[in-house]
Scaffold this active site. Structure first.
Site, mmCIF file in Angstrom:
data_model
loop_
_atom_site.group_PDB
_atom_site.id
_atom_site.type_symbol
_atom_site.label_atom_id
_atom_site.label_comp_id
_atom_site.label_asym_id
_atom_site.label_seq_id
_atom_site.Cartn_x
_atom_site.Cartn_y
_atom_site.Cartn_z
ATOM 1 C CE1 TYR A 139 -50.349 -37.394 34.094
ATOM 2 C CE2 TYR A 139 -49.158 -35.418 34.751
ATOM 3 C CZ TYR A 139 -49.186 -36.778 34.512
ATOM 4 O OH TYR A 139 -48.053 -37.523 34.690
ATOM 5 C CG ASP A 168 -59.683 -51.102 31.711
ATOM 6 O OD1 ASP A 168 -59.086 -50.192 32.323
ATOM 7 O OD2 ASP A 168 -60.704 -50.913 31.035
ATOM 8 N NE ARG A 177 -55.893 -48.927 28.019
ATOM 9 C CZ ARG A 177 -56.230 -47.746 27.536
ATOM 10 N NH1 ARG A 177 -57.495 -47.440 27.352
ATOM 11 N NH2 ARG A 177 -55.307 -46.858 27.227
ATOM 12 C CB THR A 185 -41.497 -42.184 28.166
ATOM 13 O OG1 THR A 185 -42.445 -41.128 28.432
ATOM 14 C CG2 THR A 185 -40.681 -42.484 29.409
#
Length: 252
Positions: A149, A57, A36, A184
C-alpha cells in the site's frame, strides 16, 4: 466552477469516494461514479439526482474505455477526474505474497493511471480540466505492515507530479489529496484485522490508529470531499503538482 460540468469519481459508491461525489454534485456538476459493484453505486445515486452509476474495473483498460464512452455519450466530456479507487492489504513484509503485491499496485497505481489517461487529450485540447488523485499519508511517509500500500501510494504521488509537470501550460491542474485515517468502511476493516491479529479490543485498536493524528481524531470523509471541491474551483487554478496532507498535522 467555470466550464467544469462533468466529473468522474472512481470508487464512488462508498466512503471517501461517495463524499467526494456528493461534494462535486453540490457544486453543480453531473458526477459519474464507478466501481465494480452496482448495488453500492445505485444506493449512492439515489441520494443525489446528479450522481450517475456505471460499473467499471479500474484495472481493465477496456472497461475504463467503455466507461468513458458511455459517460461522455450521456453527459458530455469529462472535465474532472478523481482517481479514488483503492485497496489495502495488511501483512508483515516478509509474508506479503507476490499476488497481493501485484494486486495492490494494479488497483492503486496502474488503476489510477488508467483512470486518468483517457481524459488527458480532451482536457489538453479544451485547455481546461482537473485531475485529483486520492493518495494517502502513506504516499508521504512509511507505515509498517502495509508495504504494498505504501509503495503504491508513493507511486501515485510520483505519477501526479509527472503529469502536473507535463500539463502545467495546458490549463489542466493535477494534484493529490493525502488523508490520514478516515472514518470509513475501510477503517473498520483495518480495526477488525488489528483485533484479529493482536487480541486488542475494537476500542483499543481504534485508539491506536487515532493516535497517529496529532488532533486525536479520525478524518471525516466530508473533509476530503471539501478539499477536492476546492481543487476543482476557479480559486485553485494556480495549485498544481501538490500533495495536500489532510491528517491533522501527521504529515506535511
Amino acid at each position: 466552477m467555470t466550464g467544469l460540468r462533468h466529473a468522474l469519481v472512481t470508487g464512488g459508491g462508498s466512503g471517501v469516494g461517495r463524499a467526494i461525489a456528493h461534494a462535486l454534485a453540490d457544486a453543480g456538476m453531473e458526477v459519474t461514479i464507478c466501481g465494480r459493484g452496482m448495488e453500492a453505486l445505485e444506493a449512492a445515486a439515489k441520494e443525489y439526482s446528479r450522481l450517475h452509476p456505471i460499473a467499471a474495473d479500474v484495472t481493465d483498460a477496456a472497461s475504463i474505455a467503455s466507461l468513458y464512452k458511455q459517460a461522455e455519450l450521456e453527459r458530455g466530456a469529462i472535465d474532472v477526474v478523481v482517481a479514488n479507487a483503492g485497496i489495502a492489504i495488511s501483512a508483515p513484509a516478509a509474508k506479503v505474497s507476490l499476488e497481493d503485491w501485484k494486486r495492490t499496485l494494479d488497483v492503486n497505481l496502474t488503476g489510477a493511471f488508467l483512470t486518468v489517461q483517457p481524459a488527458l487529450s480532451g482536457m489538453m485540447a479544451r485547455r481546461s480540466g482537473r485531475i485529483v488523485f486520492i493518495a494517502s499519508t502513506a504516499g508521504l511517509k512509511g507505515y509498517g505492515y502495509v508495504a504494498p500500500y505504501v509503495a503504491s501510494k508513493h507511486g501515485v504521488i510520483g505519477l501526479m507530479r509527472a503529469l502536473a509537470a507535463e500539463l502545467a501550460r495546458t490549463g489542466v491542474t493535477v494534484n493529490a489529496v493525502c488523508p490520514g485515517y478516515v472514518e470509513t468502511e475501510m477503517l473498520e476493516r483495518s480495526v477488525e484485522r488489528i483485533v484479529e491479529k493482536t487480541g486488542r479490543t475494537p476500542d483499543e485498536a481504534r485508539a491506536g490508529l487515532m493516535a497517529c493524528n496529532p488532533q486525536g481524531r479520525f478524518i471525516q470523509p466530508e473533509e476530503v470531499g471539501s478539499v477536492v471541491r476546492w481543487l476543482c474551483s476557479d480559486g485553485s487554478a494556480s495549485v498544481t503538482g501538490q500533495a495536500l496532507s489532510i491528517s491533522g498535522g501527521e504529515t506535511w
